[in-house]
Scaffold this motif. Sequence first.
Motif, PDB file in Angstrom:
ATOM      1  N   LEU A 108       0.924  -1.218  -0.087  1.00  0.00           N
ATOM      2  CA  LEU A 108      -0.114  -0.033   0.105  1.00  0.00           C
ATOM      3  C   LEU A 108       0.716   1.436   0.083  1.00  0.00           C
ATOM      4  O   LEU A 108       1.785   1.462   1.236  1.00  0.00           O
ATOM      5  CB  LEU A 108      -0.893  -0.371   0.863  1.00  0.00           C
ATOM      6  N   SER A 133       1.524   4.208   1.235  1.00  0.00           N
ATOM      7  CA  SER A 133       1.085   5.298   2.323  1.00  0.00           C
ATOM      8  C   SER A 133       2.091   6.516   2.476  1.00  0.00           C
ATOM      9  O   SER A 133       2.145   7.489   2.679  1.00  0.00           O
ATOM     10  CB  SER A 133       1.077   4.460   3.756  1.00  0.00           C
ATOM     11  N   ALA A 163       2.410  10.215  -1.711  1.00  0.00           N
ATOM     12  CA  ALA A 163       1.593   9.191  -0.858  1.00  0.00           C
ATOM     13  C   ALA A 163      -0.298   9.288  -1.955  1.00  0.00           C
ATOM     14  O   ALA A 163      -1.248  10.121  -1.616  1.00  0.00           O
ATOM     15  CB  ALA A 163       1.064   9.061   0.412  1.00  0.00           C
ATOM     16  N   ASN A 184      -2.053   6.208  -1.287  1.00  0.00           N
ATOM     17  CA  ASN A 184      -2.844   5.065   0.216  1.00  0.00           C
ATOM     18  C   ASN A 184      -3.481   4.235  -1.174  1.00  0.00           C
ATOM     19  O   ASN A 184      -4.460   3.782  -1.344  1.00  0.00           O
ATOM     20  CB  ASN A 184      -3.506   5.782   0.790  1.00  0.00           C
TER      21      ASN A 184
END
Length: 72
Positions: free
Chosen positions: A4, A6, A14, A16
């Motif tokens: 993921l 992040s 980022a 997500n």
Amino acid sequence: MTGLQSHDWMRVAATNRPVAFNGITLVWTKDDGSITDAHVYFDVAVVRGQLGVGPRALVALRTPQAVAGPNA
């Protein structure tokens, strides 16, 4: 490999978003089993495509199926 995004990565903010891609990790060890070096190889353009910032042809690629299980 799965993950993921992040954090910012390779000038991509980022998102997500989940990513899944094929790759290989090579690990060098001493005779006692201690790790001396490790190299991870994967197609960065494919991952960038999954994050929506890669080449148009790669954005539409199907994401590989992640292997499930304790030894995956």
